[in-house]
Design a protein around this motif. Structure first.
Motif, short mmCIF file in Angstrom:
data_model
loop_
_atom_site.label_atom_id
_atom_site.label_comp_id
_atom_site.label_asym_id
_atom_site.label_seq_id
_atom_site.Cartn_x
_atom_site.Cartn_y
_atom_site.Cartn_z
N ASP A 1 0.81 -1.22 0.00
CA ASP A 1 0.00 0.00 0.00
C ASP A 1 0.84 1.26 0.00
OD1 ASP A 1 -2.39 -1.42 0.04
OD2 ASP A 1 -2.40 -1.56 2.22
N ARG A 2 2.06 1.18 0.49
CA ARG A 2 2.86 2.41 0.65
C ARG A 2 3.74 2.72 -0.55
NH1 ARG A 2 3.90 3.47 6.09
NH2 ARG A 2 2.12 2.87 7.38
N ILE A 3 4.21 1.69 -1.26
CA ILE A 3 5.09 1.93 -2.41
C ILE A 3 4.23 2.43 -3.57
CG2 ILE A 3 6.66 0.92 -4.09
CD1 ILE A 3 7.47 -1.10 -1.95
N ALA A 4 4.53 3.65 -4.02
CA ALA A 4 3.73 4.27 -5.10
C ALA A 4 4.45 4.25 -6.43
CB ALA A 4 3.38 5.71 -4.71
N ALA A 5 5.78 4.14 -6.43
CA ALA A 5 6.54 4.17 -7.68
C ALA A 5 7.88 3.49 -7.49
CB ALA A 5 6.74 5.61 -8.15
N THR A 6 8.38 2.89 -8.57
CA THR A 6 9.68 2.21 -8.56
C THR A 6 10.41 2.52 -9.85
OG1 THR A 6 8.87 0.20 -9.65
CG2 THR A 6 8.65 0.31 -7.24
N GLY A 7 11.60 1.94 -9.99
CA GLY A 7 12.30 2.00 -11.25
C GLY A 7 11.85 0.86 -12.15
N ILE A 8 12.61 0.59 -13.19
CA ILE A 8 12.31 -0.49 -14.12
C ILE A 8 13.02 -1.75 -13.63
CG2 ILE A 8 12.52 -1.31 -16.49
CD1 ILE A 8 12.49 1.62 -17.38
N PHE A 9 12.25 -2.81 -13.40
CA PHE A 9 12.81 -4.02 -12.81
C PHE A 9 13.68 -4.80 -13.79
CE2 PHE A 9 9.22 -3.28 -9.98
CZ PHE A 9 9.79 -3.55 -8.74
N GLN A 10 14.66 -5.55 -13.19
CA GLN A 10 15.52 -6.44 -13.94
C GLN A 10 15.59 -7.78 -13.22
OE1 GLN A 10 19.22 -4.26 -14.00
NE2 GLN A 10 18.71 -3.22 -15.91
N GLN A 11 16.24 -8.76 -13.84
CA GLN A 11 16.49 -10.08 -13.25
C GLN A 11 15.23 -10.77 -12.75
OE1 GLN A 11 19.79 -10.56 -10.56
NE2 GLN A 11 20.69 -8.64 -11.21
N GLY A 12 14.09 -10.56 -13.38
CA GLY A 12 12.88 -11.26 -12.98
C GLY A 12 12.23 -10.71 -11.74
N ALA A 13 12.75 -9.59 -11.22
CA ALA A 13 12.21 -9.05 -9.97
C ALA A 13 10.77 -8.59 -10.12
CB ALA A 13 13.09 -7.88 -9.50
N GLN A 14 10.40 -8.08 -11.29
CA GLN A 14 9.04 -7.59 -11.47
C GLN A 14 8.02 -8.70 -11.32
OE1 GLN A 14 8.22 -5.71 -15.25
NE2 GLN A 14 6.55 -4.50 -14.38
N SER A 15 8.32 -9.87 -11.89
CA SER A 15 7.37 -10.97 -11.80
C SER A 15 7.22 -11.43 -10.35
CB SER A 15 7.80 -12.13 -12.69
OG SER A 15 9.10 -12.58 -12.35
N PHE A 16 8.29 -11.34 -9.56
CA PHE A 16 8.18 -11.73 -8.16
C PHE A 16 7.32 -10.73 -7.39
CE2 PHE A 16 9.90 -11.57 -3.75
CZ PHE A 16 9.40 -12.80 -3.35
#
Length: 381
Positions: free
Chosen positions: A93-108
């Motif tokens: 709920d608190r994270i509103a924005a991130t960078g562009i994920f690498q190494q499969g981190a986005q799917s996790f």
């Protein structure tokens, strides 16, 4: 002398012409006023209780009047931070924005947070002005970005919280920083206890290890750019070096790279180190393919660790376990068993991994078997 009777508040004194109903009404008004005062003071106390004070990795004290609700995680290696943030229930709920994920981190992260795809995304080169325009309540950065990015954010009035998350020791400290930021210090202590217990179990098993029982270990990062293959060793103060030491090994490259990043080494230097064990990590190419490529290269046949079948692919799942993300404890456990199998004969690394995801990310056995176990790679056994 006449005895003085108790003095009543003028508002409560009965006027000769006051009716019982009027007296009752006055009492009701007084009680109501008292209730309002108590509620006001309670509200002020609650507001004060919501204030958060965070002391970050640079020992800066950051004050938040209320818990930050729009948190931005960006900068180089931000996804290492994100994986740590999601150890806390408040992260989604608190994270509103991130960078562009690498190494499969986005799917996790998508496995953990159904709304992950809805969060804003910043380009790798996003500047302070772009981040500030998003109006975040807080920005979390690696501490080495303080000069290049954090200082400008400070000038723009954006609170910045720095973490390192680089060595096991820093990891425990930074988990407490994150816990303070989220207002969940109890969860931080649970996590710290989990990691401390894991490290202590390994150190206890290795406490009487003699120098002659300490294998010489070389960890190499496989890199291939524009068709050119290179191998690199990590700096002295990175987690890869500490993992080898904590697992009862001697990092043979220790004196060769006191710098701040991966350092390329030649095959001649690799042979000269004459390591007992060589560990290969690869962040962007399948580990099985990398090992097949190395073993097919005739120039590697002269390397003793290859000849003795002590060339191993450092395992992982969505991320390789040698990195400073929450999975480093899995990497340490695997490596201790690989270097000293006789001391860790009862360790089932698959079971340890399943327990890790259950305790730290609240992912049950069925989820692990369906979504995570198929992603395991490297020389797990």
């Amino acid at each position: 002398m006449a005895h003085k009777k108790g003095i009543k508040h003028p508002f409560l004194m009965s006027h000769p012409c006051s009716s019982p109903q009027q007296i009752l009404m006055r009492k009701i008004i007084i009680v109501s006023m008292l209730v309002v005062i108590v509620l006001f003071m309670s509200g002020a106390t609650c507001l004060h209780a919501q204030q958060i004070i965070v002391t970050d990795a640079l020992e800066r004290q950051i004050n938040f009047e209320t818990p930050p609700q729009r948190i931005v995680v960006t900068g180089k290696a931000f996804f290492m931070i994100t994986d740590a943030l999601y150890l806390f229930p408040a992260a989604a709920d608190r994270i509103a924005a991130t960078g562009i994920f690498q190494q499969g981190a986005q799917s996790f992260i998508a496995m953990l947070d159904p709304k992950a795809a809805e969060k804003a995304v910043f380009a790798p080169n996003a500047g302070a002005e772009q981040i500030a325009a998003f109006q975040p309540d807080a920005v979390i950065l690696k501490s080495y970005l303080a000069e290049s990015l954090g200082t400008t954010l400070d000038v723009l009035g954006i609170p910045v919280v720095y973490v390192d998350l680089e060595t096991p020791e820093q990891y425990l400290r930074d988990l407490r920083i994150i816990g303070d930021l989220f207002g969940q210090p109890e969860r931080a202590e649970e996590l710290v206890e989990y990691y401390q217990h894991g490290v202590e179990e390994i150190q206890t098993a290795l406490h009487d290890l003699a120098a002659t029982q300490t294998p010489r270990v070389l960890l190499l990062n496989y890199s291939n750019k524009d068709g050119v293959t290179a191998f690199q060793v990590p700096p002295l103060n990175w987690i890869q070096t500490r993992l080898v030491e904590l697992a009862g090994g001697e990092p043979v490259w220790r004196e060769s790279n006191p710098g701040k990043g991966w350092s390329t080494v030649t095959l001649e230097q690799i042979s000269a180190w004459d390591a007992d064990v060589i560990l290969i990590v690869s962040y962007f190419k399948n580990l099985t393919e990398v090992l097949r490529e190395i073993k097919a290269d005739q120039t590697w046949n002269a390397v003793r660790a290859v000849q003795t079948n002590h060339l191993y692919a450092f395992p992982g799942d969505l991320n390789i376990w040698d990195q400073p993300n929450p999975r480093w404890i899995l990497g340490l456990t695997w490596l201790a068993q690989k270097l000293h199998s006789e001391r860790f004969a009862d360790v089932d690394i698959i079971a340890v991994t399943q327990e890790f995801y259950q305790k730290l990310y609240n992912l049950d056995t069925a989820f692990f078997e369906t979504h995570l176990r198929p992603m395991l790679q490297g020389d797990l056994q």
